[in-house]
Design a protein around this motif. Sequence first.
Motif, PDB file in Angstrom:
ATOM      1  N   SER A  60       0.849  -1.195   0.000  1.00 12.50           N
ATOM      2  CA  SER A  60       0.000   0.000   0.000  1.00 12.50           C
ATOM      3  C   SER A  60       0.882   1.241   0.000  1.00 12.50           C
ATOM      4  CB  SER A  60      -0.931  -0.015   1.209  1.00 12.50           C
ATOM      5  OG  SER A  60      -0.175  -0.133   2.395  1.00 12.50           O
ATOM      6  N   ASP A  61       1.934   1.193  -0.810  1.00  9.43           N
ATOM      7  CA  ASP A  61       2.907   2.284  -0.855  1.00  9.43           C
ATOM      8  C   ASP A  61       2.587   3.340  -1.905  1.00  9.43           C
ATOM      9  OD1 ASP A  61       3.450   0.913  -3.180  1.00  9.43           O
ATOM     10  OD2 ASP A  61       5.490   0.350  -2.623  1.00  9.43           O
ATOM     11  N   ARG A  62       1.453   3.198  -2.584  1.00  7.30           N
ATOM     12  CA  ARG A  62       1.013   4.101  -3.654  1.00  7.30           C
ATOM     13  C   ARG A  62       1.920   4.055  -4.888  1.00  7.30           C
ATOM     14  NH1 ARG A  62      -0.445   8.753   0.469  1.00  7.30           N
ATOM     15  NH2 ARG A  62      -2.389   7.892   1.211  1.00  7.30           N
ATOM     16  N   SER A 110       2.679   0.909  -6.146  1.00  9.26           N
ATOM     17  CA  SER A 110       2.395  -0.416  -6.678  1.00  9.26           C
ATOM     18  C   SER A 110       0.891  -0.602  -6.841  1.00  9.26           C
ATOM     19  CB  SER A 110       2.960  -1.471  -5.729  1.00  9.26           C
ATOM     20  OG  SER A 110       4.306  -1.223  -5.440  1.00  9.26           O
ATOM     21  N   PRO A 111       0.268   0.126  -7.766  1.00 11.22           N
ATOM     22  CA  PRO A 111      -1.185   0.051  -7.911  1.00 11.22           C
ATOM     23  C   PRO A 111      -1.666  -1.365  -8.194  1.00 11.22           C
ATOM     24  CG  PRO A 111      -0.208   1.142  -9.813  1.00 11.22           C
ATOM     25  CD  PRO A 111       0.887   0.938  -8.806  1.00 11.22           C
ATOM     26  N   GLY A 112      -2.728  -1.742  -7.505  1.00 16.00           N
ATOM     27  CA  GLY A 112      -3.289  -3.071  -7.686  1.00 16.00           C
ATOM     28  C   GLY A 112      -2.734  -4.110  -6.745  1.00 16.00           C
ATOM     29  N   GLN A 113      -1.619  -3.835  -6.101  1.00 20.54           N
ATOM     30  CA  GLN A 113      -1.025  -4.831  -5.218  1.00 20.54           C
ATOM     31  C   GLN A 113      -1.492  -4.702  -3.768  1.00 20.54           C
ATOM     32  OE1 GLN A 113       3.274  -4.724  -7.236  1.00 20.54           O
ATOM     33  NE2 GLN A 113       3.062  -6.259  -5.666  1.00 20.54           N
ATOM     34  N   GLU A 114      -2.276  -3.674  -3.466  1.00 22.07           N
ATOM     35  CA  GLU A 114      -2.710  -3.492  -2.084  1.00 22.07           C
ATOM     36  C   GLU A 114      -3.642  -4.604  -1.602  1.00 22.07           C
ATOM     37  OE1 GLU A 114      -5.228  -1.265  -4.919  1.00 22.07           O
ATOM     38  OE2 GLU A 114      -3.117  -1.061  -4.465  1.00 22.07           O
ATOM     39  N   ASN A 115      -4.255  -5.317  -2.534  1.00 22.06           N
ATOM     40  CA  ASN A 115      -5.154  -6.411  -2.163  1.00 22.06           C
ATOM     41  C   ASN A 115      -4.512  -7.791  -2.294  1.00 22.06           C
ATOM     42  OD1 ASN A 115      -7.347  -4.671  -1.584  1.00 22.06           O
ATOM     43  ND2 ASN A 115      -7.721  -4.458  -3.777  1.00 22.06           N
ATOM     44  N   ASN A 116      -3.221  -7.846  -2.606  1.00 26.45           N
ATOM     45  CA  ASN A 116      -2.544  -9.144  -2.693  1.00 26.45           C
ATOM     46  C   ASN A 116      -2.536  -9.817  -1.326  1.00 26.45           C
ATOM     47  OD1 ASN A 116      -2.019  -8.649  -5.351  1.00 26.45           O
ATOM     48  ND2 ASN A 116       0.189  -8.441  -5.128  1.00 26.45           N
ATOM     49  N   ARG A 117      -2.558 -11.135  -1.344  1.00 27.62           N
ATOM     50  CA  ARG A 117      -2.510 -11.857  -0.071  1.00 27.62           C
ATOM     51  C   ARG A 117      -1.112 -11.743   0.533  1.00 27.62           C
ATOM     52  NH1 ARG A 117      -1.435 -17.094  -2.921  1.00 27.62           N
ATOM     53  NH2 ARG A 117       0.043 -18.202  -1.590  1.00 27.62           N
ATOM     54  N   PRO A 118      -1.021 -11.745   1.854  1.00 32.50           N
ATOM     55  CA  PRO A 118       0.296 -11.684   2.511  1.00 32.50           C
ATOM     56  C   PRO A 118       1.113 -12.942   2.203  1.00 32.50           C
ATOM     57  CG  PRO A 118      -1.472 -11.281   4.086  1.00 32.50           C
ATOM     58  CD  PRO A 118      -2.114 -11.741   2.808  1.00 32.50           C
ATOM     59  N   TYR A 119       2.429 -12.800   2.299  1.00 31.56           N
ATOM     60  CA  TYR A 119       3.301 -13.968   2.145  1.00 31.56           C
ATOM     61  C   TYR A 119       2.953 -14.963   3.251  1.00 31.56           C
ATOM     62  CZ  TYR A 119       7.280 -17.043   2.290  1.00 31.56           C
ATOM     63  OH  TYR A 119       8.057 -18.162   2.309  1.00 31.56           O
ATOM     64  N   ASP A 120       2.713 -16.219   2.861  1.00 36.89           N
ATOM     65  CA  ASP A 120       2.396 -17.246   3.856  1.00 36.89           C
ATOM     66  C   ASP A 120       3.069 -18.579   3.535  1.00 36.89           C
ATOM     67  OD1 ASP A 120       0.862 -18.047   1.693  1.00 36.89           O
ATOM     68  OD2 ASP A 120      -1.060 -17.937   2.736  1.00 36.89           O
ATOM     69  N   GLY A 121       4.168 -18.544   2.810  1.00 35.25           N
ATOM     70  CA  GLY A 121       4.912 -19.762   2.529  1.00 35.25           C
ATOM     71  C   GLY A 121       4.857 -20.166   1.073  1.00 35.25           C
TER      72      GLY A 121
END
Length: 163
Positions: free
Chosen positions: A95-97, A99-110
Motif C-alpha cells: 500500500s505504498d502508492r 504499486s497500484p493493484g497490489q494493495e489487495n494481494n494476499r500476505p506472504y504465507d509460505g
Amino acid sequence: MSRQVTLIISFCVVTLIFLAGCDKQQNPSSDSVLGSVQSATTAMAGGARIEKPFQQQLSGAECYGGGGGKYAGDVGFGFPSRSNRVLAFTIGPLSDRLSPGQENNRPYDGAGTYPNIGIALQSPNGKSIAGFGTITVNPDLQSGSFAFNDGSASGIWDCGRRL
C-alpha cells in the motif's frame, strides 16, 4: 600550521567514527520493508537466473520479511541485492502508492503461487523492464520462479536461505 593539524585530526576522528559505525548491525524499524538486516555472508548467498527477455546469471540475493507494522506480510526480494537490483519484486499487500493493484494481494504465507506481483528487471544495457506477473515459492521456502503475465520475462531465483 595549527589549522592543518586541526583539520588532519578532525578528518581522522570522523574517519574512525565512520569505520567504527560500519561494523555495527543496522536494524530498521518494524515499519521498514527491510525488517531485520542479514549478515553480509547471508546477503551474498543465493542468486537468480533470468531466462527472458535476456539471459543473465546473478550471484547474490537479499530477501527480507517486513516484520510487523505497515509492511506486515510483505517479503522484498533483490538480486544481486536490494540496492543494486537487476531483478526485484515484493510479495504481499503493498500500500505504498507506487504499486497500484497490489494493495489487495494476499500476505506472504509460505510456498505457493502469488499472482499480481510487480516485477522489475534491468537489462545489461541499463534498460528498465517492468510488468505484473506471478511469483512461485517452492516448498523449500528459499527458491522459486517468476514470469510476466504476457510471457515476455521469466526466470528462477534462490534466496540462499529460508524465507
